[in-house]
Design a protein around this motif. Structure first.
Motif, PDB file in Angstrom:
ATOM      1  N   VAL A 242      43.674 140.171  88.372  1.00  0.00           N
ATOM      2  CA  VAL A 242      44.950 139.357  87.863  1.00  0.00           C
ATOM      3  C   VAL A 242      45.506 138.117  88.954  1.00  0.00           C
ATOM      4  O   VAL A 242      45.485 136.982  88.487  1.00  0.00           O
ATOM      5  CB  VAL A 242      46.234 140.145  87.330  1.00  0.00           C
ATOM      6  CG1 VAL A 242      47.460 139.125  87.167  1.00  0.00           C
ATOM      7  CG2 VAL A 242      45.808 140.768  86.154  1.00  0.00           C
ATOM      8  N   GLY A 243      45.420 138.544  90.099  1.00  0.00           N
ATOM      9  CA  GLY A 243      45.893 137.939  91.321  1.00  0.00           C
ATOM     10  C   GLY A 243      44.940 136.656  91.567  1.00  0.00           C
ATOM     11  O   GLY A 243      45.257 135.573  91.801  1.00  0.00           O
ATOM     12  N   VAL A 244      43.514 136.884  91.354  1.00  0.00           N
ATOM     13  CA  VAL A 244      42.590 136.035  91.378  1.00  0.00           C
ATOM     14  C   VAL A 244      42.486 135.056  90.287  1.00  0.00           C
ATOM     15  O   VAL A 244      42.843 133.659  90.531  1.00  0.00           O
ATOM     16  CB  VAL A 244      41.202 136.697  91.396  1.00  0.00           C
ATOM     17  CG1 VAL A 244      40.147 135.535  91.493  1.00  0.00           C
ATOM     18  CG2 VAL A 244      40.865 137.653  92.787  1.00  0.00           C
ATOM     19  N   VAL A 245      42.892 135.408  89.102  1.00  0.00           N
ATOM     20  CA  VAL A 245      43.179 134.695  87.889  1.00  0.00           C
ATOM     21  C   VAL A 245      44.178 133.778  88.412  1.00  0.00           C
ATOM     22  O   VAL A 245      44.365 132.470  87.867  1.00  0.00           O
ATOM     23  CB  VAL A 245      43.184 135.360  86.574  1.00  0.00           C
ATOM     24  CG1 VAL A 245      43.329 134.387  85.415  1.00  0.00           C
ATOM     25  CG2 VAL A 245      42.074 135.830  86.338  1.00  0.00           C
ATOM     26  N   LEU A 246      45.492 134.375  88.529  1.00  0.00           N
ATOM     27  CA  LEU A 246      46.523 133.618  88.725  1.00  0.00           C
ATOM     28  C   LEU A 246      46.552 132.570  89.582  1.00  0.00           C
ATOM     29  O   LEU A 246      47.074 131.387  89.597  1.00  0.00           O
ATOM     30  CB  LEU A 246      47.862 134.440  89.048  1.00  0.00           C
ATOM     31  CG  LEU A 246      49.409 133.931  89.040  1.00  0.00           C
ATOM     32  CD1 LEU A 246      49.606 133.265  87.802  1.00  0.00           C
ATOM     33  CD2 LEU A 246      50.337 134.911  89.537  1.00  0.00           C
ATOM     34  N   GLY A 247      46.025 132.940  90.870  1.00  0.00           N
ATOM     35  CA  GLY A 247      45.755 132.027  91.967  1.00  0.00           C
ATOM     36  C   GLY A 247      44.910 130.943  91.490  1.00  0.00           C
ATOM     37  O   GLY A 247      45.090 129.630  91.831  1.00  0.00           O
ATOM     38  N   GLY A 248      43.827 130.939  90.798  1.00  0.00           N
ATOM     39  CA  GLY A 248      42.833 130.055  90.097  1.00  0.00           C
ATOM     40  C   GLY A 248      43.819 129.048  89.298  1.00  0.00           C
ATOM     41  O   GLY A 248      43.581 127.811  89.424  1.00  0.00           O
ATOM     42  N   LEU A 249      44.776 129.794  88.475  1.00  0.00           N
ATOM     43  CA  LEU A 249      45.592 128.942  87.577  1.00  0.00           C
ATOM     44  C   LEU A 249      46.465 127.928  88.152  1.00  0.00           C
ATOM     45  O   LEU A 249      46.497 126.743  87.865  1.00  0.00           O
ATOM     46  CB  LEU A 249      46.219 129.911  86.635  1.00  0.00           C
ATOM     47  CG  LEU A 249      47.029 129.021  85.474  1.00  0.00           C
ATOM     48  CD1 LEU A 249      46.149 128.168  84.497  1.00  0.00           C
ATOM     49  CD2 LEU A 249      47.818 130.067  84.769  1.00  0.00           C
TER      50      LEU A 249
ATOM     51  N   SER B  71      39.517 134.356  78.955  1.00  0.00           N
ATOM     52  CA  SER B  71      38.200 135.322  78.763  1.00  0.00           C
ATOM     53  C   SER B  71      38.094 136.396  79.947  1.00  0.00           C
ATOM     54  O   SER B  71      37.798 137.303  79.804  1.00  0.00           O
ATOM     55  CB  SER B  71      36.706 134.675  78.604  1.00  0.00           C
ATOM     56  OG  SER B  71      37.102 133.593  77.530  1.00  0.00           O
ATOM     57  N   LEU B  72      38.207 135.466  81.335  1.00  0.00           N
ATOM     58  CA  LEU B  72      38.336 136.289  82.298  1.00  0.00           C
ATOM     59  C   LEU B  72      39.344 137.515  82.556  1.00  0.00           C
ATOM     60  O   LEU B  72      39.119 138.750  82.719  1.00  0.00           O
ATOM     61  CB  LEU B  72      38.564 135.581  83.500  1.00  0.00           C
ATOM     62  CG  LEU B  72      37.235 134.600  84.037  1.00  0.00           C
ATOM     63  CD1 LEU B  72      37.697 133.670  85.143  1.00  0.00           C
ATOM     64  CD2 LEU B  72      36.043 135.619  84.421  1.00  0.00           C
ATOM     65  N   LEU B  73      40.567 137.238  82.039  1.00  0.00           N
ATOM     66  CA  LEU B  73      41.719 138.043  81.988  1.00  0.00           C
ATOM     67  C   LEU B  73      41.180 139.296  81.022  1.00  0.00           C
ATOM     68  O   LEU B  73      41.500 140.475  81.317  1.00  0.00           O
ATOM     69  CB  LEU B  73      42.783 137.349  81.468  1.00  0.00           C
ATOM     70  CG  LEU B  73      44.248 137.901  81.706  1.00  0.00           C
ATOM     71  CD1 LEU B  73      44.515 138.317  83.409  1.00  0.00           C
ATOM     72  CD2 LEU B  73      45.337 137.376  81.190  1.00  0.00           C
ATOM     73  N   LEU B  74      40.580 138.814  79.790  1.00  0.00           N
ATOM     74  CA  LEU B  74      40.510 139.853  78.756  1.00  0.00           C
ATOM     75  C   LEU B  74      39.480 141.025  79.233  1.00  0.00           C
ATOM     76  O   LEU B  74      39.374 141.918  78.982  1.00  0.00           O
ATOM     77  CB  LEU B  74      40.160 139.076  77.408  1.00  0.00           C
ATOM     78  CG  LEU B  74      41.280 138.586  76.725  1.00  0.00           C
ATOM     79  CD1 LEU B  74      40.643 137.828  75.580  1.00  0.00           C
ATOM     80  CD2 LEU B  74      42.411 139.427  76.137  1.00  0.00           C
ATOM     81  N   VAL B  75      38.540 140.211  79.874  1.00  0.00           N
ATOM     82  CA  VAL B  75      37.127 141.007  80.481  1.00  0.00           C
ATOM     83  C   VAL B  75      37.833 142.115  81.521  1.00  0.00           C
ATOM     84  O   VAL B  75      37.320 142.938  81.430  1.00  0.00           O
ATOM     85  CB  VAL B  75      36.208 139.974  80.903  1.00  0.00           C
ATOM     86  CG1 VAL B  75      35.201 140.848  81.692  1.00  0.00           C
ATOM     87  CG2 VAL B  75      35.393 139.256  79.776  1.00  0.00           C
ATOM     88  N   GLY B  76      38.549 141.489  82.455  1.00  0.00           N
ATOM     89  CA  GLY B  76      39.266 142.201  83.359  1.00  0.00           C
ATOM     90  C   GLY B  76      39.974 143.386  82.977  1.00  0.00           C
ATOM     91  O   GLY B  76      39.849 144.529  83.344  1.00  0.00           O
ATOM     92  N   ALA B  77      40.678 143.128  81.899  1.00  0.00           N
ATOM     93  CA  ALA B  77      41.457 144.310  81.051  1.00  0.00           C
ATOM     94  C   ALA B  77      40.834 145.345  80.606  1.00  0.00           C
ATOM     95  O   ALA B  77      40.844 146.541  80.651  1.00  0.00           O
ATOM     96  CB  ALA B  77      42.590 143.737  80.220  1.00  0.00           C
ATOM     97  N   TRP B  78      39.457 144.678  79.877  1.00  0.00           N
ATOM     98  CA  TRP B  78      38.771 145.767  79.311  1.00  0.00           C
ATOM     99  C   TRP B  78      37.904 146.788  80.284  1.00  0.00           C
ATOM    100  O   TRP B  78      37.925 147.818  80.221  1.00  0.00           O
ATOM    101  CB  TRP B  78      37.680 145.175  78.472  1.00  0.00           C
ATOM    102  CG  TRP B  78      36.466 145.852  77.819  1.00  0.00           C
ATOM    103  CD1 TRP B  78      36.462 146.824  76.834  1.00  0.00           C
ATOM    104  CD2 TRP B  78      35.224 145.796  78.158  1.00  0.00           C
ATOM    105  NE1 TRP B  78      35.372 147.358  76.531  1.00  0.00           N
ATOM    106  CE2 TRP B  78      34.445 146.768  77.440  1.00  0.00           C
ATOM    107  CE3 TRP B  78      34.418 145.156  79.212  1.00  0.00           C
ATOM    108  CZ2 TRP B  78      33.096 146.942  77.511  1.00  0.00           C
ATOM    109  CZ3 TRP B  78      33.128 145.368  79.223  1.00  0.00           C
ATOM    110  CH2 TRP B  78      32.582 146.256  78.394  1.00  0.00           C
ATOM    111  N   LEU B  79      37.556 145.933  81.325  1.00  0.00           N
ATOM    112  CA  LEU B  79      36.676 146.972  82.491  1.00  0.00           C
ATOM    113  C   LEU B  79      37.640 147.654  82.924  1.00  0.00           C
ATOM    114  O   LEU B  79      37.273 148.900  83.336  1.00  0.00           O
ATOM    115  CB  LEU B  79      36.204 145.836  83.500  1.00  0.00           C
ATOM    116  CG  LEU B  79      34.994 145.053  82.909  1.00  0.00           C
ATOM    117  CD1 LEU B  79      34.543 143.777  84.157  1.00  0.00           C
ATOM    118  CD2 LEU B  79      33.698 145.723  82.498  1.00  0.00           C
ATOM    119  N   ALA B  80      38.713 147.285  83.201  1.00  0.00           N
ATOM    120  CA  ALA B  80      39.919 148.397  83.822  1.00  0.00           C
ATOM    121  C   ALA B  80      40.515 149.361  83.136  1.00  0.00           C
ATOM    122  O   ALA B  80      41.208 150.166  83.197  1.00  0.00           O
ATOM    123  CB  ALA B  80      40.885 147.380  84.379  1.00  0.00           C
TER     124      ALA B  80
END
Length: 252
Positions: A11-18, A78-87
């Protein structure tokens, strides 16, 4: 078992990119002369000459800007949802239990969205009065000039924006982190609202201040209702009413 630590890092990576993208987007709507732009966020119907002047100072035409929003938000979501699914993060942690879709939560979202639109208008006027900077350039740049464009904006772009931003800033940063790390949801609501505000840097100083305040209200509503649906509906209505009331659509 959910891997909360790994998910938090993702999430930190996604938030930083955003946030980096939000900072870069300020150049897309920047004016070549700041005096050319009025400083209000709402409560002003844009006439054709002013709208044309505003568009002339953006580096992307409206269709390209809308497409950029759709692509970027879709990728991040999509990245956030994939990350949530993998975790292995359960949907209920994001406020997506079965009860979240009930009529009471939907109705609460409608009432909250309409109310926040009114608050948004007042905050924008205050921002104008105290010279907090231009917060209309992005909205004007994104406002379509055709019926098809408005359909895309209202039925695709704004639902996507509301869904992704609420998932990240309320569902993840408040709901999931509170559930996974035992943190106070109110503390997380305050912190996520700061990030939410700076994520809207393209709206100017006034936009940052108003968005931060509205973000905290949305976070508070999420904590109280436990429903991501409520805040998605509210967020969508705030954005949609902002465009419809201030930009409108004319076939002329």
């Amino acid at each position: 078992m959910p891997q909360w630590g790994a998910f938090a890092g993702f999430v930190g990576v996604v938030l930083g990119g955003l946030l980096l993208l939000a900072r870069a987007s300020t150049g897309v709507v920047a004016s070549s002369n700041d005096d050319d732009f009025p400083a209000t966020l709402s409560d002003r119907v844009v006439d054709a000459p002013a709208d044309a002047q505003t568009r002339s100072h953006t580096t992307l035409p409206t269709p390209a800007l809308l497409a950029n929003v759709v692509v970027s938000q879709s990728v991040f979501a999509s990245l956030l949802l994939v990350g949530a699914w993998l975790a292995g993060i359960p949907a209920v942690a994001f406020g997506l239990s079965g009860a979240a879709f009930g009529l009471p939560n939907l109705g609460s979202g409608v009432v909250l969205g309409v109310t926040l639109h009114g608050v948004n208008a007042v905050g924008s006027r205050l921002g104008d009065r105290f010279g907090l900077g231009d917060s209309t350039a992005l909205r004007r740049a994104m406002a379509p000039d055709s019926a098809a464009g408005w359909a895309v904006l209202l039925l695709i772009v704004l639902p996507l924006v509301a869904g992704f931003e609420e998932l990240l800033f309320r569902g993840v940063l408040v709901g999931a982190f509170a559930a996974g790390f035992g943190l106070s949801p109110w503390l997380l609501a305050a912190c996520s609202s700061v990030a939410f505000a700076f994520g809207h840097g393209a709206q100017g100083r006034a936009g940052i201040v108003v968005t931060g305040a509205l973000g905290f209200v949305l976070a508070a509503a999420f904590v109280v209702t436990g429903s991501l649906v409520t805040v998605v509906v509210a967020h969508y209505l705030v954005n949609a009413l902002e465009f419809v009331v201030n930009e409108g659509y004319s076939s002329d």
